[in-house]
Design an enzyme around this catalytic site. Structure first.
Site, PDB file in Angstrom:
ATOM      1  N   LYS A 176       0.681   8.422 -13.657  1.00  0.00           N
ATOM      2  CA  LYS A 176       1.337   7.124 -13.804  1.00  0.00           C
ATOM      3  C   LYS A 176       0.260   6.108 -14.142  1.00  0.00           C
ATOM      4  O   LYS A 176      -0.548   5.742 -13.301  1.00  0.00           O
ATOM      5  CB  LYS A 176       2.053   6.690 -12.520  1.00  0.00           C
ATOM      6  CG  LYS A 176       2.955   5.479 -12.806  1.00  0.00           C
ATOM      7  CD  LYS A 176       3.248   4.612 -11.606  1.00  0.00           C
ATOM      8  CE  LYS A 176       2.161   3.627 -11.278  1.00  0.00           C
ATOM      9  NZ  LYS A 176       1.946   2.574 -12.312  1.00  0.00           N
ATOM     10  N   GLU A 251      -9.943   5.834  -4.328  1.00  0.00           N
ATOM     11  CA  GLU A 251     -11.078   5.068  -4.840  1.00  0.00           C
ATOM     12  C   GLU A 251     -10.619   3.618  -4.897  1.00  0.00           C
ATOM     13  O   GLU A 251      -9.723   3.293  -5.675  1.00  0.00           O
ATOM     14  CB  GLU A 251     -11.464   5.619  -6.218  1.00  0.00           C
ATOM     15  CG  GLU A 251     -12.508   4.823  -6.936  1.00  0.00           C
ATOM     16  CD  GLU A 251     -13.707   4.589  -6.071  1.00  0.00           C
ATOM     17  OE1 GLU A 251     -14.178   3.450  -6.025  1.00  0.00           O
ATOM     18  OE2 GLU A 251     -14.144   5.540  -5.393  1.00  0.00           O
ATOM     19  N   CYS A 285     -14.405  -2.492  -9.770  1.00  0.00           N
ATOM     20  CA  CYS A 285     -14.563  -2.272  -8.326  1.00  0.00           C
ATOM     21  C   CYS A 285     -16.038  -2.318  -7.955  1.00  0.00           C
ATOM     22  O   CYS A 285     -16.382  -2.552  -6.800  1.00  0.00           O
ATOM     23  CB  CYS A 285     -13.905  -0.969  -7.896  1.00  0.00           C
ATOM     24  SG  CYS A 285     -14.357   0.419  -8.915  1.00  0.00           S
ATOM     25  N   GLU A 386     -12.421  -9.003  -1.652  1.00  0.00           N
ATOM     26  CA  GLU A 386     -12.530  -8.737  -3.084  1.00  0.00           C
ATOM     27  C   GLU A 386     -11.673  -9.723  -3.879  1.00  0.00           C
ATOM     28  O   GLU A 386     -10.496  -9.890  -3.593  1.00  0.00           O
ATOM     29  CB  GLU A 386     -12.064  -7.303  -3.366  1.00  0.00           C
ATOM     30  CG  GLU A 386     -12.338  -6.870  -4.786  1.00  0.00           C
ATOM     31  CD  GLU A 386     -11.995  -5.406  -5.018  1.00  0.00           C
ATOM     32  OE1 GLU A 386     -10.904  -4.977  -4.590  1.00  0.00           O
ATOM     33  OE2 GLU A 386     -12.814  -4.699  -5.631  1.00  0.00           O
TER      34      GLU A 386
HETATM   35  P1  ADP Z   1      -4.758  -3.302  -8.991  1.00  0.00           P
HETATM   36  O1  ADP Z   1      -5.451  -4.344  -8.242  1.00  0.00           O
HETATM   37  O2  ADP Z   1      -5.650  -2.434  -9.829  1.00  0.00           O
HETATM   38  O3  ADP Z   1      -3.532  -3.758  -9.711  1.00  0.00           O
HETATM   39  P2  ADP Z   1      -3.001  -1.826  -7.273  1.00  0.00           P
HETATM   40  O4  ADP Z   1      -3.434  -1.102  -6.045  1.00  0.00           O
HETATM   41  O5  ADP Z   1      -2.008  -2.900  -7.149  1.00  0.00           O
HETATM   42  O6  ADP Z   1      -4.356  -2.330  -7.867  1.00  0.00           O
HETATM   43  O7  ADP Z   1      -2.479  -0.812  -8.364  1.00  0.00           O
HETATM   44  C1  ADP Z   1      -3.122   0.399  -8.674  1.00  0.00           C
HETATM   45  C2  ADP Z   1      -2.089   1.417  -9.101  1.00  0.00           C
HETATM   46  O8  ADP Z   1      -1.253   1.700  -7.987  1.00  0.00           O
HETATM   47  C3  ADP Z   1      -1.171   0.943 -10.221  1.00  0.00           C
HETATM   48  O9  ADP Z   1      -0.894   2.020 -11.092  1.00  0.00           O
HETATM   49  C4  ADP Z   1       0.078   0.526  -9.470  1.00  0.00           C
HETATM   50  O10 ADP Z   1       1.256   0.599 -10.243  1.00  0.00           O
HETATM   51  C5  ADP Z   1       0.109   1.571  -8.369  1.00  0.00           C
HETATM   52  N1  ADP Z   1       0.911   1.191  -7.187  1.00  0.00           N
HETATM   53  C6  ADP Z   1       1.189  -0.048  -6.720  1.00  0.00           C
HETATM   54  N2  ADP Z   1       1.976   0.017  -5.633  1.00  0.00           N
HETATM   55  C7  ADP Z   1       2.214   1.335  -5.391  1.00  0.00           C
HETATM   56  C8  ADP Z   1       2.964   2.056  -4.403  1.00  0.00           C
HETATM   57  N3  ADP Z   1       3.631   1.447  -3.438  1.00  0.00           N
HETATM   58  N4  ADP Z   1       2.951   3.413  -4.464  1.00  0.00           N
HETATM   59  C9  ADP Z   1       2.269   4.057  -5.421  1.00  0.00           C
HETATM   60  N5  ADP Z   1       1.562   3.439  -6.384  1.00  0.00           N
HETATM   61  C10 ADP Z   1       1.518   2.091  -6.383  1.00  0.00           C
END
Ligand code: ADP
Length: 496
Positions: A176, A251, A285, A386
């Site tokens: 995804k 990560e 990061c 962060e």
């Molecule tokens: P960033 O700050 O890089 O946007 P996120 O942690 O919000 O960090 O998102 C990183 C990835 O995790 C993205 O692909 C996002 O769609 C996915 N993501 C966000 N919420 C969820 C969730 N509840 N379960 C699984 N994946 C998620």
């Protein structure tokens, strides 16, 4: 400009989401430019993709690893041919400047060649048995279907760190991509297909985290999850996966310190600080977000850093001479703005930047001025949390020991840097800095694919990408072959 319509990739077929929903991939330098329309998938799409990956696993796991590796090698060659096009498309969907998106594609190329070599290694261990006429060894086995959830800041490099080692080891994948940058994952996976990857071995389910990421984490046929993103979401993912004992490689965030000692080459440290803090618009990061300055050089360094930060050219990453691109979306702009307000409220001194750029060429995009805060103390939130934007905090210290203590005083532990000419201090820092990565006389960014990548404390959960990824994407099988024609009992028959 209307964007091209993209579909999910499931079992080798491109298909729309069962939800009928889509999301827009928007150019952050010009939000009127729609890069593409991608599926906003749901649990039903995820289930189809996992079923396709499970089916493909039955045959992919039996393809000899050197043959799997040949596909990766070919992928590296094709990526090299397509590098410029993919870099331009990445800048358009994500914003970072062309030199950096070329680097991002190059990282995928490097990873392809590095992992392709593993196809002829994948070493196990052979050891003497404690019993006569018995042979003992252990071999690496694939895990099965791996779910991968990627962030937007390295739109091709990070998916390649996940996909390539998983594939060489014989796993099949459902990825995804981040909702802001799906196109680069599509480009990467299309290249794998063009290099000969069979249908169903990699499947793409595009969409938002809760709707498309969460079902992947929870699907019983997904045997492991590789996640890169924020610590908040990572914690949630790990807890959901723990319910059915699913291994998770996490990560996550960083608050990376660069220490500049009184004997440092100041010009070098300055160059490193600018690159570490404002490269990728601070959205790494590993970004340098704290600069710890020895009190004797603090005033000079600060003055020069502020002048250099103000001289950086901010703009569309596709344009010549631009050094800092936009932030990826409105939400990131809001986060940067909010942290600047928090910093000022807590007593930090705004030395430059601190605001969104809105005039002229910036009007249509999400641009934030390179920002430097002085008079920051280690307890302030701007020194601990962060931001993921072009915002750097300057903290003064008196002794080397104090600098190490400040560097370690946070919840994260990804990258660190020390500028000094003192070899003894360099080795002490390597030993004492609590981080997965330490640079000496180089900034906190710049990891190479064939070393372990990851961090300690709230940055990760002990796994590593790069060197170490195969430990996550394989499972050990121990094998005993008894040629004695008698029942030999370990720990019993040889204990006399
Ligand atoms: P960033 O700050 O890089 O946007 P996120 O942690 O919000 O960090 O998102 C990183 C990835 O995790 C993205 O692909 C996002 O769609 C996915 N993501 C966000 N919420 C969820 C969730 N509840 N379960 C699984 N994946 C998620």
């Amino acid at each position: 400009m209307a964007g091209k319509l993209y579909h999910n990739l499931i079992g080798g077929e491109w298909m729309a989401s069962k939800s009928g929903q889509t999301l827009q991939n928007i150019n952050p330098a010009d939000r009127s430019d729609i890069v593409g329309i991608f599926p906003a998938s749901n649990a039903e799409d995820v289930a189809l993709a996992v079923a396709a990956a499970k089916k493909a696993f039955a045959t992919w796991r039996l393809v000899p690893a050197p043959k799997r590796a040949e596909i990766l090698y070919k992928t590296g060659q094709l990526l090299a041919e397509r590098k410029e096009q993919f870099a331009r498309e990445m800048t358009r969907e994500m914003g970072k400047v062309l030199a950096e998106t070329r680097g991002d594609v190059q990282e995928a190329i490097d990873e392809a060649y590095y992992v392709a070599g593993e196809g002829r290694r994948l070493f196990g261990v052979t050891v003497p048995s404690e019993l006569a006429n018995k042979f003992a060894m252990s071999v690496r086995m694939p895990v099965g279907v791996i779910g991968m959830i990627a962030p937007w800041n390295f739109p091709m490099a990070i998916p390649s760190w996940k996909l390539f080692p998983a594939l060489v080891a014989g796993n099949t994948c459902v990825i995804k991509p981040a909702e802001d940058t799906p196109l680069s994952t599509y480009n990467l996976v299309q290249t794998l297909i063009d290099a000969g990857l069979p249908p169903g071995v990699v499947n793409i389910v595009s969409g938002y985290g809760p709707e498309a990421g969460a079902p992947l984490v929870e699907h019983p046929d997904v045997r492991a999850i590789s996640f890169t993103g924020s610590s908040a979401v990572g914690s949630h993912v790990a807890q959901r996966a723990a319910a059915n004992f699913k291994p998770v490689s996490l990560e996550m965030g960083g608050k990376n310190a660069m220490i500049v000692m009184d004997d440092a080459n100041l010009e070098l440290a300055l160059e490193g600080a600018l690159w570490g803090a404002f490269g990728t618009t601070g959205q790494r990061c590993t970004a340098t977000s704290r600069i710890l300055l020895h009190e004797s050089i603090a005033a000079t360094f600060t003055q020069r850093l502020v002048a250099r930060a103000e001289a950086l050219s901010v703009g569309n990453g596709l344009d010549d001479g631009i050094e800092v691109g936009p932030q990826v979306n409105e939400q990131q702009i809001e986060t940067s703005t909010r942290y600047c307000e928090i910093a000022v409220a807590e007593g930090a001194k705004l030395l430059t930047g601190g605001k969104r750029l809105i005039d002229g060429p910036y009007a249509k995009g999400t641009f934030f001025a390179p920002t430097v805060f002085g008079s920051v103390t280690p307890a302030m939130r701007i020194a601990r949390e962060e931001v993921f934007g072009p915002v750097v905090s300057l903290i003064e210290f008196s002794t080397f020991e104090e600098a190490i203590e400040i560097a370690n005083s946070i919840d994260y532990g990804l990258s660190t840097a020390l500028y000094t000419k003192d070899i003894n201090r360099a080795f002490t820092a390597i030993r004492d800095l609590e981080a997965g990565i330490t640079y000496i006389n180089a900034p906190t960014i710049g990891a190479e694919v064939h070393l372990p990548f990851g961090g300690v404390k709230q940055t990760g959960n002990g796994h590593r990408e790069g060197l170490g990824a195969l430990d996550f994407y394989t499972t050990w099988k121990s094998v005993y072959i008894d040629s004695s024609n008698t029942l030999q009992r370990a720990q019993i028959d040889n204990a006399e």
